[in-house]
Design a protein around this motif. Structure first.
Motif, PDB file in Angstrom:
ATOM      1  N   THR A  98      67.315  71.226  25.228  1.00 41.89           N
ATOM      2  CA  THR A  98      68.425  70.596  24.512  1.00 41.89           C
ATOM      3  C   THR A  98      69.254  71.664  23.802  1.00 41.89           C
ATOM      4  N   PRO A 178      66.123  70.450  39.168  1.00 45.43           N
ATOM      5  CA  PRO A 178      66.500  69.111  39.594  1.00 45.43           C
ATOM      6  C   PRO A 178      66.825  68.264  38.371  1.00 45.43           C
ATOM      7  N   VAL A 208      64.184  72.204  34.266  1.00 46.66           N
ATOM      8  CA  VAL A 208      62.920  71.948  34.968  1.00 46.66           C
ATOM      9  C   VAL A 208      62.728  72.920  36.135  1.00 46.66           C
TER      10      VAL A 208
HETATM   11  C1  LIG Z   1      66.486  68.282  33.455  1.00 43.24           C
HETATM   12  C2  LIG Z   1      66.214  68.421  31.985  1.00 43.24           C
HETATM   13  N1  LIG Z   1      67.153  68.947  31.186  1.00 43.24           N
HETATM   14  C3  LIG Z   1      66.967  69.087  29.870  1.00 43.24           C
HETATM   15  C4  LIG Z   1      65.788  68.710  29.278  1.00 43.24           C
HETATM   16  C5  LIG Z   1      65.632  68.828  27.784  1.00 43.24           C
HETATM   17  O1  LIG Z   1      64.660  69.786  27.476  1.00 43.24           O
HETATM   18  P1  LIG Z   1      63.940  69.807  26.052  1.00 43.24           P
HETATM   19  O2  LIG Z   1      63.080  68.578  25.995  1.00 43.24           O
HETATM   20  O3  LIG Z   1      63.157  71.098  26.097  1.00 43.24           O
HETATM   21  O4  LIG Z   1      64.965  69.818  25.006  1.00 43.24           O
HETATM   22  C6  LIG Z   1      64.775  68.168  30.072  1.00 43.24           C
HETATM   23  C7  LIG Z   1      63.501  67.738  29.487  1.00 43.24           C
HETATM   24  O5  LIG Z   1      62.614  67.274  30.144  1.00 43.24           O
HETATM   25  C8  LIG Z   1      64.994  68.007  31.458  1.00 43.24           C
HETATM   26  O6  LIG Z   1      64.064  67.463  32.248  1.00 43.24           O
END
Ligand SMILES: Cc1ncc(COP(=O)(O)O)c(C=O)c1O
Length: 413
Positions: A98, A178, A208
């Motif tokens: 995020t 993905p 991911v």
């Molecule tokens: C494709 C994708 N983008 C962004 C995120 C966000 O990552 P985080 O939970 O480390 O903030 C995730 C989390 O699973 C994700 O699967």
């Protein structure tokens, strides 16, 4: 709880923490396929020792801690080596996906402003892109244009529809490699063509896949171009704390060039304290998260990641065959460690409830209602047990037993 008057002993506290963990998901047994990336005890040990070694050091102070600054540079350089970063490409370590996405959006916005963009801004992304984009957009007052996926059951972004959605206020287009809900890689090449013709910044969310897809490709999986190999890709997010098997709190945000990256750091003065330059949103940056990522990458090396990602792909293929044999349809063509599948006759959320009752903490996808798995190396040992429990869960739903029980809420978080 109130702060205790007198402190307690460590053995007392440790015992209490152990008992508090007793009701948590049983991820160490391999029965969790969301939130945790379990590559086994040996790697967990490296994470812990490397984290502890620098857990008090602060990435905010590169002059005080050149060790941490150099480890960050090394991690970024290893990442760019895997993701075809051209000469001059650069980036930073953030606290998670995020955070990386937020920083990439802030950078794209400020880049657009530097080129004369003013007033309201929007981003154009596929419906399957992570909600982190919406969160960042909310913070920055940017409009989010979520575009329906292709209508051909590929569960991929629709480049033509995204082209239609772009206008002079679009500061970023997004593709995932993905996506989380279906585990499918978007057609980054085709999105790149759109981005180029519209002169819009293209971000690839490889949170991911960033530390998975390169190794899958080395193992012979026909992963299409998804990284800086596609000329229009300006930035990428790739999480170390997912398939990089680093300790939690570590991701990378990467940029094609120094010129683009230059719009990310905050270089601030104008207060009583000394001037401050920070690459990302954080002030204090945990040295442990950086050192653990650096250590795990060096511990595993290319061969280690190839072995683990090969194991995950083999497990996914086995489960894919197993669920098909139970009558499920797998969504699209998953190539990495994520997959979603649904049954033509049984409601996925009812099956989810039954599988949950059997001790599995997995996930669901909403569009369309499906069961969802994000697999780790540890799942190689439990794939057969999962398939047996899934068969039993389907029987319970078929026989109407599930309907008589309290339903389990199917949520991401
Ligand atoms: C494709 C994708 N983008 C962004 C995120 C966000 O990552 P985080 O939970 O480390 O903030 C995730 C989390 O699973 C994700 O699967």
């Amino acid at each position: 709880m109130r702060l205790p008057k007198q402190g307690k002993s460590w053995p007392q506290i440790e015992a209490e923490m152990t008992s508090r963990g007793a009701n948590d998901a049983k991820w160490r047994d391999g029965k969790t396929a969301v939130y945790v990336f379990n590559a086994g005890e040996e790697i967990a040990e490296v994470q812990k020792k490397a984290y502890a070694a620098f857990m008090s050091e602060n990435g905010l102070g590169p002059l005080a801690f050149p060790s941490i600054a150099q480890m960050e540079k090394d991690v970024i350089s290893m990442a760019l080596g895997l993701l075809h970063g051209p000469e001059g490409a650069t980036g930073a370590i953030t606290s998670g996906g995020t955070d990386s996405i937020t920083m990439a959006m802030k950078t794209a916005r400020d880049y657009a402003r530097s080129r004369g963009h003013s007033g309201p801004a929007n981003i154009v992304l596929p419906q399957s892109a992570h909600l982190a984009f919406d969160k960042a957009a909310h913070l920055m007052d940017i409009e989010v244009r979520r575009i329906a996926l292709k209508s051909d059951d590929s569960y991929q972004a629709d480049p033509d529809a995204m082209r239609e959605a772009c206008d002079s206020k679009t500061i970023m287009m997004v593709g995932s490699a993905p996506n989380f809900p279906h585990g499918i890689i978007d057609p980054i090449d085709a999105l790149g063509e759109v981005a180029q013709s519209k002169q819009v910044w293209l971000h690839v969310d490889a949170c991911v896949g960033g530390y998975f897809a390169p190794f899958a490709r080395m193992n012979g999986v026909p992963v299409p171009a998804f990284d800086f190999d596609v000329p229009a890709v300006c930035s990428m997010s790739a999480d170390l704390h997912k398939y990089g098997y680093a300790a939690k709190g570590a991701s990378t945000v990467l940029f094609r060039s120094e010129d683009l990256y230059a719009h990310m750091p905050f270089d601030l003065d104008g207060w009583s304290g000394a001037p401050m330059k920070t690459p990302t949103l954080a002030g204090t940056r945990p040295g442990g998260a950086i050192s653990a990522a650096w250590a795990v990458m060096n511990y595993l090396g290319e061969e280690g990641y190839k072995r683990l990602q090969g194991q995950v792909c083999a497990t996914r293929e086995k489960i894919q065959e197993g669920v098909k044999a139970l009558g499920f349809d797998v969504l699209g063509n998953p190539m990495l460690g994520l997959m979603a599948f649904r049954h033509p006759d049984l409601h996925s959320f009812a099956v989810y409830g039954e599988i949950y009752r059997r001790g599995w903490f997995t996930s669901v996808t909403k569009e369309p209602p499906s069961l969802h798995l994000m697999l780790s190396p540890r799942h190689a040992d439990v794939a057969d047990a999962y398939l047996e429990d899934l068969a039993a869960a389907c029987d319970a739903v078929r026989n109407g037993q599930a309907a008589k029980k309290k339903q389990v809420e199917a949520r991401y978080s």
